[in-house]
Design a protein around this motif. Structure first.
Motif: not given
Length: 286
Positions: A211, A214, A246, A249
């Motif tokens: 995360s 990214h 988003f 994830h």
């Protein structure tokens, strides 16, 4: 018969995955076009070079990893394992694809030619990194992240530090979803003595690091927009890209690893295409 063989080779090197990196390289070429006109000839050789480099890298990876792939239930059906493609044929694929890449680089200029062999060395190195480091994902990201820089040099013949923001975006984007993909093989990697962040840190911590990568992807793309004075359309589509990352994830969690193929193949391909469209539309309409 030749169609079946082509399909088999396509399965071997996952040619469809070219959509992950190629749009970033083409976006770099479009940005370079603002400084130096992008000709059809240059665009053609950029695409050929990308295809050659990726085919060489994936063929080499399948060649040196076939022993591990045969033991892993997830990869045991690969043509390199089943015997559909022989070791000799894979070696020939790597040699020919490497030659295509180097020849394409030569067509793109002296600097591209000089950088082609070091680039191949980095691409081939990745295939061995899981044997000794859990940071192999970042090595993969770095190797593929060279594509935008290469495309920029192909068009302009020079280097511009601003384009490194696009390379940073591609590097963290690739490394981030490679970590997600590696979550599927935690048990196998551990038993086989292979290294990955999920097998070293555990899935939850690895997902958190993915995360963070990214988030860095989105930040790098925002920096790219500022560095090249891109407009509102670029940043609007960047918001969509950030939303997709988003979503990716949100889909993949320690108790929902079955969502990884959807996140990997569908969400990521849309992200890459949107990035290209963001640059192309902004430059075309501005």
């Amino acid at each position: 018969m030749w169609i079946r063989s082509l399909h088999t080779y396509g399965r071997l090197i996952k040619f469809s995955h070219t959509v992950f990196a190629l749009p970033f390289a083409l976006a770099a070429a479009l940005l370079a076009h603002r400084h130096t006109p992008l000709t059809a000839k240059t665009l053609f050789w950029i695409v050929v070079a990308m295809a050659g480099a990726r085919s060489a890298a994936m063929g080499f990876n399948r060649l040196v990893d076939r022993r591990f792939d045969a033991l892993n239930p997830r990869t045991a059906s690969r043509p390199s394992v089943t015997g559909e493609i022989s070791t000799r044929a894979m070696t020939l694929l790597v040699v020919l694809s490497s030659a295509v890449f180097v020849a394409s680089a030569a067509m793109l200029g002296d600097l591209c030619l000089k950088l082609s062999l070091p680039c191949l060395a980095v691409l081939f190195l990745y295939s061995y990194t899981k044997r000794f480091t859990a940071w192999s994902h970042l090595v993969l990201g770095f190797a593929i992240g060279l594509a935008p820089v290469g495309a920029w040099i192909a068009v302009t013949g020079t280097m511009d530090w601003g384009i490194l923001l696009l390379s940073a975006a591609l590097m963290t984007y690739i490394a981030g979803f490679d970590i997600l993909y590696a979550c599927q093989d935690v048990d196998f990697d551990t038993s086989a003595g292979l290294h990955s962040l999920p097998s070293r840190w555990g899935i939850q911590k690895a997902l958190a690091f993915s995360s963070a990568l990214h988030v860095t992807t989105a930040a790098s793309l925002a920096g790219l927009g500022l560095a090249f004075d891109l407009g509102g359309l670029f940043f609007a589509l960047l918001a969509v890209i950030s939303g997709l990352l988003f979503l990716e994830h949100r889909m993949v969690r320690p108790d929902r690893l079955e969502a990884i193929p959807v996140a990997f193949f569908h969400v990521n391909s849309v992200v890459s295409v949107l990035l290209f469209l963001a640059v192309w539309l902004d430059l075309r309409l501005s």
